[in-house]
Design an enzyme around this catalytic site. Structure first.
Site, PDB file in Angstrom:
ATOM      1  N   LYS A 164       0.633  -1.382   0.041  1.00  0.00           N
ATOM      2  CA  LYS A 164      -0.505   0.173   0.142  1.00  0.00           C
ATOM      3  C   LYS A 164       0.853   0.859   0.134  1.00  0.00           C
ATOM      4  CE  LYS A 164      -2.239  -1.197   3.889  1.00  0.00           C
ATOM      5  NZ  LYS A 164      -1.485  -2.966   4.213  1.00  0.00           N
ATOM      6  N   ARG A 182     -10.490  -0.748   7.734  1.00  0.00           N
ATOM      7  CA  ARG A 182     -10.183  -1.947   7.830  1.00  0.00           C
ATOM      8  C   ARG A 182     -10.869  -3.363   9.024  1.00  0.00           C
ATOM      9  NH1 ARG A 182      -3.284  -2.693   8.443  1.00  0.00           N
ATOM     10  NH2 ARG A 182      -3.713  -0.209   7.662  1.00  0.00           N
ATOM     11  N   ARG A 222      11.608  -5.625   4.979  1.00  0.00           N
ATOM     12  CA  ARG A 222      11.885  -4.090   4.858  1.00  0.00           C
ATOM     13  C   ARG A 222      12.545  -2.625   5.602  1.00  0.00           C
ATOM     14  NH1 ARG A 222       5.390  -1.772   5.726  1.00  0.00           N
ATOM     15  NH2 ARG A 222       5.816  -2.639   7.972  1.00  0.00           N
ATOM     16  N   ARG A 272      10.902  -1.396  11.444  1.00  0.00           N
ATOM     17  CA  ARG A 272       9.565  -1.405  12.137  1.00  0.00           C
ATOM     18  C   ARG A 272       9.564  -2.397  13.260  1.00  0.00           C
ATOM     19  NH1 ARG A 272       4.364   0.426   8.266  1.00  0.00           N
ATOM     20  NH2 ARG A 272       3.056  -1.519   9.631  1.00  0.00           N
ATOM     21  N   ARG A 318      -0.590  -9.763  13.161  1.00  0.00           N
ATOM     22  CA  ARG A 318      -1.291  -8.607  12.340  1.00  0.00           C
ATOM     23  C   ARG A 318      -2.289  -9.054  10.602  1.00  0.00           C
ATOM     24  NH1 ARG A 318       3.682  -5.777  10.885  1.00  0.00           N
ATOM     25  NH2 ARG A 318       2.618  -4.434   8.760  1.00  0.00           N
TER      26      ARG A 318
HETATM   27  P1  AP5 Z   1       4.814  -1.613   1.917  1.00  0.00           P
HETATM   28  O1  AP5 Z   1       4.541  -0.495   0.950  1.00  0.00           O
HETATM   29  O2  AP5 Z   1       5.205  -0.563   2.820  1.00  0.00           O
HETATM   30  O3  AP5 Z   1       3.541  -2.342   2.636  1.00  0.00           O
HETATM   31  P2  AP5 Z   1       2.710  -1.994   3.160  1.00  0.00           P
HETATM   32  O4  AP5 Z   1       0.854  -2.475   2.569  1.00  0.00           O
HETATM   33  O5  AP5 Z   1       2.367  -0.554   3.444  1.00  0.00           O
HETATM   34  O6  AP5 Z   1       2.083  -2.501   4.630  1.00  0.00           O
HETATM   35  P3  AP5 Z   1       2.158  -2.121   6.150  1.00  0.00           P
HETATM   36  O7  AP5 Z   1       2.943  -2.963   6.720  1.00  0.00           O
HETATM   37  O8  AP5 Z   1       2.715  -0.844   6.544  1.00  0.00           O
HETATM   38  O9  AP5 Z   1       0.521  -2.602   6.122  1.00  0.00           O
HETATM   39  P4  AP5 Z   1      -0.063  -2.366   7.487  1.00  0.00           P
HETATM   40  O10 AP5 Z   1      -1.331  -2.132   7.129  1.00  0.00           O
HETATM   41  O11 AP5 Z   1       0.138  -3.231   8.557  1.00  0.00           O
HETATM   42  O12 AP5 Z   1       0.874  -0.938   8.322  1.00  0.00           O
HETATM   43  P5  AP5 Z   1       0.267   0.560   8.641  1.00  0.00           P
HETATM   44  O13 AP5 Z   1       0.987   0.983   9.328  1.00  0.00           O
HETATM   45  O14 AP5 Z   1      -1.172   0.537   7.663  1.00  0.00           O
HETATM   46  O15 AP5 Z   1       5.692  -2.934   1.509  1.00  0.00           O
HETATM   47  C1  AP5 Z   1       6.371  -3.553   2.182  1.00  0.00           C
HETATM   48  C2  AP5 Z   1       7.594  -4.550   1.930  1.00  0.00           C
HETATM   49  O16 AP5 Z   1       7.487  -5.065   0.762  1.00  0.00           O
HETATM   50  C3  AP5 Z   1       8.609  -3.379   1.128  1.00  0.00           C
HETATM   51  O17 AP5 Z   1       9.976  -3.274   2.040  1.00  0.00           O
HETATM   52  C4  AP5 Z   1       8.818  -3.132  -0.056  1.00  0.00           C
HETATM   53  O18 AP5 Z   1       9.632  -2.623  -0.295  1.00  0.00           O
HETATM   54  C5  AP5 Z   1       8.189  -4.369  -0.695  1.00  0.00           C
HETATM   55  N1  AP5 Z   1       6.841  -4.256  -1.923  1.00  0.00           N
HETATM   56  C6  AP5 Z   1       6.006  -3.230  -1.914  1.00  0.00           C
HETATM   57  N2  AP5 Z   1       5.749  -3.725  -3.381  1.00  0.00           N
HETATM   58  C7  AP5 Z   1       5.824  -4.925  -3.489  1.00  0.00           C
HETATM   59  C8  AP5 Z   1       6.153  -5.666  -5.443  1.00  0.00           C
HETATM   60  N3  AP5 Z   1       5.470  -5.229  -5.726  1.00  0.00           N
HETATM   61  N4  AP5 Z   1       6.863  -7.070  -5.429  1.00  0.00           N
HETATM   62  C9  AP5 Z   1       7.571  -6.893  -3.851  1.00  0.00           C
HETATM   63  N5  AP5 Z   1       8.136  -6.514  -2.978  1.00  0.00           N
HETATM   64  C10 AP5 Z   1       7.954  -5.075  -2.690  1.00  0.00           C
HETATM   65  O19 AP5 Z   1      -0.359  -0.100  10.489  1.00  0.00           O
HETATM   66  C11 AP5 Z   1      -0.415  -0.593  11.050  1.00  0.00           C
HETATM   67  C12 AP5 Z   1      -0.987  -0.395  12.517  1.00  0.00           C
HETATM   68  O20 AP5 Z   1      -1.318   0.608  12.821  1.00  0.00           O
HETATM   69  C13 AP5 Z   1      -1.980  -1.400  12.391  1.00  0.00           C
HETATM   70  O21 AP5 Z   1      -1.239  -3.068  13.048  1.00  0.00           O
HETATM   71  C14 AP5 Z   1      -2.311  -0.811  13.433  1.00  0.00           C
HETATM   72  O22 AP5 Z   1      -2.235  -1.759  14.911  1.00  0.00           O
HETATM   73  C15 AP5 Z   1      -2.514   0.516  13.220  1.00  0.00           C
HETATM   74  N6  AP5 Z   1      -4.074   0.863  11.682  1.00  0.00           N
HETATM   75  C16 AP5 Z   1      -3.216   1.344  11.159  1.00  0.00           C
HETATM   76  N7  AP5 Z   1      -4.573   1.978  10.429  1.00  0.00           N
HETATM   77  C17 AP5 Z   1      -5.606   1.352  11.450  1.00  0.00           C
HETATM   78  C18 AP5 Z   1      -7.190   1.385  11.512  1.00  0.00           C
HETATM   79  N8  AP5 Z   1      -7.585   1.602  10.227  1.00  0.00           N
HETATM   80  N9  AP5 Z   1      -7.990   0.917  12.538  1.00  0.00           N
HETATM   81  C19 AP5 Z   1      -6.809   0.777  13.061  1.00  0.00           C
HETATM   82  N10 AP5 Z   1      -5.604   0.318  13.624  1.00  0.00           N
HETATM   83  C20 AP5 Z   1      -5.186   0.780  12.648  1.00  0.00           C
HETATM   84 MG    MG Z   2       2.008   1.213   4.994  1.00  0.00          MG
END
Ligand code: AP5
Ligand code: MG
Length: 218
Positions: free
Chosen positions: A13, A89, A128, A162, A173
């Site tokens: 994302k 989510r 990552r 992270r 997660r």
């Molecule tokens: P990356 O682009 O970083 O992936 P991402 O989908 O953004 O993953 P996140 O870990 O950020 O998602 P998340 O939903 O767990 O965390 P968030 O910060 O939103 O890519 C990942 C890796 O893969 C990188 O190394 C990249 O280089 C590589 N990559 C990307 N695309 C690729 C491809 N096509 N091929 C190969 N490699 C690739 O949320 C964190 C926490 O916050 C949650 O766990 C929760 O506790 C809280 N939170 C956030 N939003 C909410 C909500 N709406 N409600 C409640 N709690 C929430």
């Molecule tokens: Mg992210």
């Protein structure tokens, strides 16, 4: 244009969001980034969110819905539109967003769901690393910096991993997010805005598919 980027942890994302903002006029709103900023500044929201994020659990809906509503009310988004990353989510958050859109007279144009098999997500999260200066996201094998130790985007030299990318937290997660996914997909399929994208291809290929969907929305 108002968008949602959906996808399990590690689906890409944030990576795709960086590319979308380079091509489209839209403001990136990541609830995860907002919580991490709040945690590093130790604000009341940050202190509340920390215990949930450290366990890989969702932050309670009332906290998350409130920060999204406040952010979507701001003038840059009224002007350019939003690209939500990681929100909603669950079904309750999706319903809250529908309400927020009505109150702010905004229309949701598309939901882009980046789908990737679970085992690949675990590899992506464990490799990552992120630029401490500008937040650009890399991967040790799939997407390293062009010059080792130097951020492609800002030239920064400091990177971090992270805390919630530890294996035990990643496992939870993924479980937490998988459970919520199906009702969310149903909700947006019924609304006629849902687009599934195969995220198990290289970063540029995934972007090409998303670009095609978005270019048809204009
Ligand atoms: P990356 O682009 O970083 O992936 P991402 O989908 O953004 O993953 P996140 O870990 O950020 O998602 P998340 O939903 O767990 O965390 P968030 O910060 O939103 O890519 C990942 C890796 O893969 C990188 O190394 C990249 O280089 C590589 N990559 C990307 N695309 C690729 C491809 N096509 N091929 C190969 N490699 C690739 O949320 C964190 C926490 O916050 C949650 O766990 C929760 O506790 C809280 N939170 C956030 N939003 C909410 C909500 N709406 N409600 C409640 N709690 C929430
Ligand atoms: Mg992210």
């Amino acid at each position: 244009m108002n968008l949602i980027l959906m996808g399990l942890p590690g689906a890409g994302k944030g990576t795709q969001a960086e590319m979308i903002v380079d091509h489209y006029q839209v403001v990136h709103v990541s609830t995860g980034d907002m919580f991490r900023d709040a945690m590093s500044q130790q604000t009341p929201i940050g202190l509340k969110a920390k215990s949930f994020i450290d366990q890989g659990e969702l932050v309670p809906d009332e906290v998350t819905d409130a920060i999204v509503k406040e952010r979507l009310s701001q003038s840059d988004i009224q002007q350019s539109g939003y690209m939500l990353d990681g929100y909603p989510r669950n079904l309750e958050q999706a319903q809250a967003l529908t309400q927020i859109n009505q109150e702010l007279k905004q229309t949701l144009d598309a939901v882009i769901d980046i789908q990737v098999p679970t085992q690949i997500l675990i590899d992506r999260l464990s490799g990552r690393f992120i630029c401490r200066n500008c937040g650009a996201t890399y991967h040790k094998i799939n997407h390293p910096t062009k010059v080792p130790g130097t951020c492609d985007r800002c030239g920064g030299h400091e990177f971090y991993q992270r805390d919630d990318d530890q294996p035990a937290t990643v496992k939870n997660r993924l479980e937490v997010n998988l459970k919520m996914n199906t009702p969310l997909i149903d909700y947006y399929q019924k609304a006629g805005v849902y687009h599934e994208v195969d995220g198990n291809q290289n970063i540029d290929q995934v972007f090409q598919i998303i670009d095609k969907i978005l270019s048809q929305l204009h």
